[in-house]
Design an enzyme around this catalytic site. Structure first.
Site, PDB file in Angstrom:
ATOM      1  N   ASP A   1      -3.282  22.647 -36.400  1.00 53.16           N
ATOM      2  CA  ASP A   1      -3.220  22.745 -38.042  1.00 53.16           C
ATOM      3  C   ASP A   1      -4.521  22.888 -38.616  1.00 53.16           C
ATOM      4  O   ASP A   1      -4.338  23.728 -39.476  1.00 53.16           O
ATOM      5  CB  ASP A   1      -2.393  21.333 -38.663  1.00 53.16           C
ATOM      6  CG  ASP A   1      -1.017  21.446 -38.161  1.00 53.16           C
ATOM      7  OD1 ASP A   1      -0.338  22.236 -37.956  1.00 53.16           O
ATOM      8  OD2 ASP A   1      -0.625  20.290 -37.499  1.00 53.16           O
TER       9      ASP A   1
ATOM     10  N   GLU B   1      -1.784  30.739 -45.767  1.00 58.06           N
ATOM     11  CA  GLU B   1      -1.007  31.786 -44.942  1.00 58.06           C
ATOM     12  C   GLU B   1       0.090  32.001 -46.034  1.00 58.06           C
ATOM     13  O   GLU B   1       0.659  31.214 -46.695  1.00 58.06           O
ATOM     14  CB  GLU B   1      -0.428  30.963 -43.767  1.00 58.06           C
ATOM     15  CG  GLU B   1      -1.471  31.024 -42.422  1.00 58.06           C
ATOM     16  CD  GLU B   1      -0.589  30.842 -41.197  1.00 58.06           C
ATOM     17  OE1 GLU B   1       0.672  30.462 -41.335  1.00 58.06           O
ATOM     18  OE2 GLU B   1      -1.214  30.840 -40.314  1.00 58.06           O
TER      19      GLU B   1
ATOM     20  N   ASP C   1      -3.261  25.187 -44.311  1.00 56.66           N
ATOM     21  CA  ASP C   1      -1.929  25.321 -43.486  1.00 56.66           C
ATOM     22  C   ASP C   1      -1.241  24.555 -43.959  1.00 56.66           C
ATOM     23  O   ASP C   1      -0.915  23.493 -43.337  1.00 56.66           O
ATOM     24  CB  ASP C   1      -2.282  25.483 -42.061  1.00 56.66           C
ATOM     25  CG  ASP C   1      -1.043  25.645 -41.058  1.00 56.66           C
ATOM     26  OD1 ASP C   1      -0.209  26.623 -41.570  1.00 56.66           O
ATOM     27  OD2 ASP C   1      -0.902  25.193 -39.974  1.00 56.66           O
TER      28      ASP C   1
END
Length: 205
Positions: A185, A113, A52
């Site tokens: 996170d 992502e 992330d």
């Protein structure tokens, strides 16, 4: 030529569909039974590094997937970088952390992502640079890289694309059998890895 009486006889006997002769229906049924069933997709096995990316708070998670046991978290870390560290040094630390994960574990794939839409150009530029540092490190080491939209990751892990981070952390804890939920996170990074394992289909040769 089939007469109306013959067609009604076939219909009442259950031997015709849409006016097709009995012989044709029997042949089609036999042919359908002879067709092989579609093969089930084998489960993904191996280590996935989920990331992330963020300039000063990137999440990293290494998840192992196996046929013998449930998904297991092997490593997680939030890379906290204070404001005193320069922009360039932050990118270097992200690069190093990704490299270390790939050396410390037999990483098969890397999952991140996709970039989300932001109104502020400077924020988008910073996020893109952080992602680029992680992607570059994985690419240099020859690791296949996969990117997934945030909505898809949440859908895969929680079942709802608009789920808050707390729900993602809770489901990640449950899937990985953890005693406590990961920081956001790290749970987002683990969720990216889980989404990849659930979604990945090897290319056909």
């Amino acid at each position: 030529m089939a007469t109306a009486r013959n067609l009604w006889t076939q219909k009442l006997l259950g031997g015709a569909k849409n006016g097709a002769p009995v012989s044709c229906v029997r042949q089609n049924s036999a042919r359908a039974k002879a067709l092989p069933l579609p093969a089930l997709r084998p489960p993904f096995c191996g280590f996935v590094l989920g990331i992330d990316p963020s300039l000063r708070g990137s999440g990293f998670a290494v998840v192992e997937f196996s046929r013998e046991h449930s998904p297991a978290l092997r490593f997680s870390r939030t890379l906290r970088l204070p404001p005193a560290i320069s922009f360039a040094d932050c990118l270097g630390e992200i690069y190093k952390q990704c490299t270390d994960c790939c050396y410390d574990f037999p990483i098969a794939h890397v999952a991140l992502e996709e970039t989300i839409y932001v109104n502020n150009f400077k924020v988008a530029q910073i996020l893109g640079a952080a992602r680029g540092a992680a992607i570059a490190a994985a690419n240099i080491l020859g690791k296949p890289i996969f990117e997934y939209p945030p909505l898809r990751i949440k859908q895969a892990v929680v079942g709802f694309g608009r789920a808050p981070k707390s729900q993602v952390a809770g489901m990640t804890k449950q899937i990985l059998g953890l005693e406590a939920a990961l920081p956001f996170d790290e749970s987002d990074a683990a969720a990216a890895a889980i989404c990849h394992a659930f979604s990945y289909r090897p290319a056909k040769l």
